[in-house]
Design a protein around this motif. Sequence first.
Motif, PDB file in Angstrom:
ATOM      1  N   ILE A  81       0.843  -1.191   0.000  1.00 55.00           N
ATOM      2  CA  ILE A  81       0.000   0.000   0.000  1.00 55.00           C
ATOM      3  C   ILE A  81       0.881   1.245   0.000  1.00 55.00           C
ATOM      4  N   ARG A  82       0.461   2.230  -0.771  1.00 56.97           N
ATOM      5  CA  ARG A  82       1.089   3.553  -0.760  1.00 56.97           C
ATOM      6  C   ARG A  82       0.056   4.572  -0.307  1.00 56.97           C
ATOM      7  N   TYR A  83       0.543   5.592   0.459  1.00 55.48           N
ATOM      8  CA  TYR A  83      -0.350   6.588   1.053  1.00 55.48           C
ATOM      9  C   TYR A  83      -0.069   7.965   0.455  1.00 55.48           C
ATOM     10  N   PHE A  84      -1.150   8.749   0.318  1.00 54.97           N
ATOM     11  CA  PHE A  84      -1.049  10.105  -0.210  1.00 54.97           C
ATOM     12  C   PHE A  84      -2.093  10.965   0.491  1.00 54.97           C
ATOM     13  N   ILE A  85      -1.777  12.283   0.540  1.00 56.08           N
ATOM     14  CA  ILE A  85      -2.767  13.239   1.041  1.00 56.08           C
ATOM     15  C   ILE A  85      -3.417  13.888  -0.175  1.00 56.08           C
ATOM     16  N   GLU A  86      -4.734  13.818  -0.244  1.00 53.96           N
ATOM     17  CA  GLU A  86      -5.455  14.385  -1.376  1.00 53.96           C
ATOM     18  C   GLU A  86      -5.393  15.912  -1.318  1.00 53.96           C
ATOM     19  N   ASN A  87      -5.053  16.499  -2.450  1.00 61.12           N
ATOM     20  CA  ASN A  87      -4.951  17.967  -2.512  1.00 61.12           C
ATOM     21  C   ASN A  87      -5.318  18.417  -3.926  1.00 61.12           C
ATOM     22  N   GLU A  88      -6.568  18.193  -4.258  1.00 56.38           N
ATOM     23  CA  GLU A  88      -6.996  18.524  -5.604  1.00 56.38           C
ATOM     24  C   GLU A  88      -6.957  20.030  -5.863  1.00 56.38           C
ATOM     25  N   GLU A  89      -7.201  20.840  -4.823  1.00 60.62           N
ATOM     26  CA  GLU A  89      -7.217  22.297  -5.015  1.00 60.62           C
ATOM     27  C   GLU A  89      -5.829  22.911  -4.878  1.00 60.62           C
ATOM     28  N   GLU A  90      -4.822  22.076  -4.623  1.00 59.60           N
ATOM     29  CA  GLU A  90      -3.429  22.518  -4.517  1.00 59.60           C
ATOM     30  C   GLU A  90      -3.271  23.667  -3.506  1.00 59.60           C
ATOM     31  N   ARG A  91      -3.872  23.514  -2.348  1.00 53.81           N
ATOM     32  CA  ARG A  91      -3.706  24.473  -1.257  1.00 53.81           C
ATOM     33  C   ARG A  91      -2.446  24.124  -0.461  1.00 53.81           C
ATOM     34  N   PRO A  92      -1.927  25.075   0.277  1.00 55.27           N
ATOM     35  CA  PRO A  92      -0.758  24.777   1.119  1.00 55.27           C
ATOM     36  C   PRO A  92      -1.105  23.686   2.128  1.00 55.27           C
ATOM     37  N   LEU A  93      -0.211  22.737   2.267  1.00 62.62           N
ATOM     38  CA  LEU A  93      -0.442  21.626   3.179  1.00 62.62           C
ATOM     39  C   LEU A  93       0.360  21.834   4.454  1.00 62.62           C
ATOM     40  N   TYR A  94      -0.303  21.638   5.571  1.00 62.65           N
ATOM     41  CA  TYR A  94       0.363  21.740   6.872  1.00 62.65           C
ATOM     42  C   TYR A  94       0.878  20.382   7.336  1.00 62.65           C
ATOM     43  N   PHE A  95       0.566  19.333   6.536  1.00 58.60           N
ATOM     44  CA  PHE A  95       0.935  17.984   6.951  1.00 58.60           C
ATOM     45  C   PHE A  95       1.484  17.223   5.750  1.00 58.60           C
ATOM     46  N   THR A  96       2.250  16.204   6.046  1.00 56.89           N
ATOM     47  CA  THR A  96       2.745  15.273   5.047  1.00 56.89           C
ATOM     48  C   THR A  96       2.556  13.868   5.587  1.00 56.89           C
ATOM     49  N   ILE A  97       2.608  12.859   4.680  1.00 58.51           N
ATOM     50  CA  ILE A  97       2.389  11.474   5.100  1.00 58.51           C
ATOM     51  C   ILE A  97       3.466  10.606   4.480  1.00 58.51           C
ATOM     52  N   GLY A  98       3.920   9.631   5.237  1.00 58.76           N
ATOM     53  CA  GLY A  98       4.907   8.684   4.714  1.00 58.76           C
ATOM     54  C   GLY A  98       4.271   7.785   3.669  1.00 58.76           C
ATOM     55  N   VAL A  99       4.845   7.743   2.482  1.00 57.49           N
ATOM     56  CA  VAL A  99       4.254   6.992   1.381  1.00 57.49           C
ATOM     57  C   VAL A  99       4.090   5.525   1.741  1.00 57.49           C
ATOM     58  N   ASN A 100       5.020   4.958   2.408  1.00 55.96           N
ATOM     59  CA  ASN A 100       4.954   3.530   2.740  1.00 55.96           C
ATOM     60  C   ASN A 100       4.495   3.257   4.160  1.00 55.96           C
ATOM     61  N   SER A 101       4.687   4.253   5.051  1.00 52.73           N
ATOM     62  CA  SER A 101       4.394   4.016   6.467  1.00 52.73           C
ATOM     63  C   SER A 101       3.022   4.499   6.892  1.00 52.73           C
ATOM     64  N   GLY A 102       2.492   5.526   6.225  1.00 49.39           N
ATOM     65  CA  GLY A 102       1.214   6.104   6.632  1.00 49.39           C
ATOM     66  C   GLY A 102       1.343   7.034   7.823  1.00 49.39           C
ATOM     67  N   ILE A 103       2.619   7.449   8.211  1.00 52.85           N
ATOM     68  CA  ILE A 103       2.814   8.347   9.355  1.00 52.85           C
ATOM     69  C   ILE A 103       2.567   9.775   8.885  1.00 52.85           C
ATOM     70  N   ILE A 104       1.730  10.494   9.632  1.00 59.59           N
ATOM     71  CA  ILE A 104       1.405  11.884   9.311  1.00 59.59           C
ATOM     72  C   ILE A 104       2.274  12.797  10.181  1.00 59.59           C
ATOM     73  N   ARG A 105       2.946  13.778   9.560  1.00 63.61           N
ATOM     74  CA  ARG A 105       3.792  14.742  10.267  1.00 63.61           C
ATOM     75  C   ARG A 105       3.407  16.148   9.847  1.00 63.61           C
ATOM     76  N   THR A 106       3.827  17.128  10.742  1.00 64.59           N
ATOM     77  CA  THR A 106       3.587  18.533  10.418  1.00 64.59           C
ATOM     78  C   THR A 106       4.660  19.028   9.449  1.00 64.59           C
ATOM     79  N   THR A 107       4.293  19.997   8.636  1.00 64.30           N
ATOM     80  CA  THR A 107       5.259  20.637   7.727  1.00 64.30           C
ATOM     81  C   THR A 107       5.711  21.990   8.253  1.00 64.30           C
ATOM     82  N   GLN A 108       5.046  22.514   9.318  1.00 62.50           N
ATOM     83  CA  GLN A 108       5.379  23.807   9.917  1.00 62.50           C
ATOM     84  C   GLN A 108       4.707  23.884  11.275  1.00 62.50           C
ATOM     85  N   GLY A 109       5.112  24.931  12.035  1.00 61.06           N
ATOM     86  CA  GLY A 109       4.470  25.133  13.323  1.00 61.06           C
ATOM     87  C   GLY A 109       3.028  25.573  13.139  1.00 61.06           C
TER      88      GLY A 109
END
Length: 577
Positions: free
Chosen positions: A423-451
């Motif tokens: 399984i591969r994981y992605f965050i849906e962003n069809e409107e291409e808005r700034p993302l405050y989070f990212t996800i590990g493609v293979n792990s599914g771990i969600i992390r912050t991209t900024q404070g």
Amino acid sequence: MRVPAGVAAVSCLCPLVVLLCVVSQSCYGTQVNLSPHTNPRNQTKLLDTDKDSHHWPKRSWIWNQFFVLEEHIGPEPQYIGKLHSNSDKGDGSVRYILSGEGAGSIFIIDETTGDIHAAKSLDRESKSHYVLHARAIDRWTNRSLEAESEFIIKVQDVNDNAPTFPTGPSSATVPEMSDIGTSVVQVMASDADDPTYGNSAKIVYSILEGQPYFSVDPKTGIIRTAMSDMDRETRDHYAVVIQAKDMAGSVGGLSGSTTVNITLTDVNDNPPKFPQKSYQLYVPELAPVGKAVGRIRANDEDEGQNAEMTYSITNADAAAIFTISTDADRREGIISLKQPLNYEKRKVHTLNIEGSNTHPDSRFSHLGPFKDSTSLRVIVGDVDEPPVFSMDYYILDVYENSPAGTQVGTVTAVDPDSTNSGIRYFIENEEERPLYFTIGVNSGIIRTTQGLDREETAWHNITVMAAEVDNPRMVSHVPVTIQVLDVNDNIPSISGGNTVTVCESTKNGQVIQTIRAADLDNFANGKFSFFVPPEHQVKTNFTVKDNRGKTSNRLNHLKLLYISKSCKKKFVKIALY
């Protein structure tokens, strides 16, 4: 009384005109009775014009009816009888006159001899008798020798009409499997011949075609069943030919016939029958619940209501997953899903299906149970399914002001198929808005991209996609809600200015000002209190009252009270911590 041919029957000789009927082999006359004691109803009075100066005595002409055979086909006119007067000496001086129905056209008379003949062939069914009048006059003086008298010539019937049936053929019905002797229908023929004379119109019925299945009553014409267990499903139509013969059915009688088309109507004497004892059905595991996945049909040789049936699933484990309903128009069982199928959990289901008549007939219960059963083996088809997340939705949290890359949480999805693709994981962003989070493609771990600043945005909603490595088109989505937790990163702020003006007339203990303050932090982080700094507490004419607990955590206020009359104007500086 019938007399031999060529003989006139008389009982006495009187000076009267006598009608003689010569009896031949084809014509019969009745006796002329000249007795004075005859029934006076048959007497004919003398005409007044027949009276003369000689004062004739009254005489009675007693005329019985005479007969002539119908349908005479001989080369000569048919001899009927003879008019004769005792005054006739054979010298030709007496003239005989005939009048009335058919006189001169049908019936002709020899004026000299009095012989009467029928010049035409007669039909009794068209006219059964003729009323005529007889006279005898003197040929030379035209004087009546006898009074005019009335007599009847009756057309005697011969068997010239065959029995006839109403316009046919006719139709009738009788239930199949009827008992022997069951009445089907009555046929009736009519005969135009004379029913009161001989057997010309006496009809006897017989069956020409239709045996041994049916019989007919020779007298009444009622058709009845002659065999039991006549099966409509084997043969449903019979053409029965009935003959009607006159002369009581004897040799030489005339006959007519009719056809009766007899149809056997259906009864419920056949149970439903599945053509096979077992069936197999393929159903993909993603088949929708409530939709038909297959049909099955049992045959019933009956028709209409007698062939109606219902279907049912008799084993409980299959009935919990499948349901079957009846299509009344097509007489089929429609199989649908009550629960979704799962190839990975169970690959085969066996359904025991029963079809039973809706309207069984107790008269034929001895033929066996009016139901049949079969088994249906349902093969569950494996379908490449999209990944399945461990939860239908996720709620995660993270403290505000955490550094970029802080782990928020983990989402997990697996391939439900036996291939167990990665399984591969992605965050849906069809409107291409700034993302405050990212996800590990293979792990599914969600992390912050900024404070993150809770006071700016307290909740974040994202959609995580999971796609199979082997088949990227197999994608699933899951909603993830992230709550930003509060930290004490905001100081209270005072609303309004820091200067308070007091009038000299202010009373002791009087409230002179209410000061309000707020803290953007939440819960315990947003609590605060009011006090006067120590460096401003010497010889003050004012006191501060903290209104703690009477407002919300993020908003508080205090009251300044005037406590000294000697002060006319004071400026108080308030510090907040």
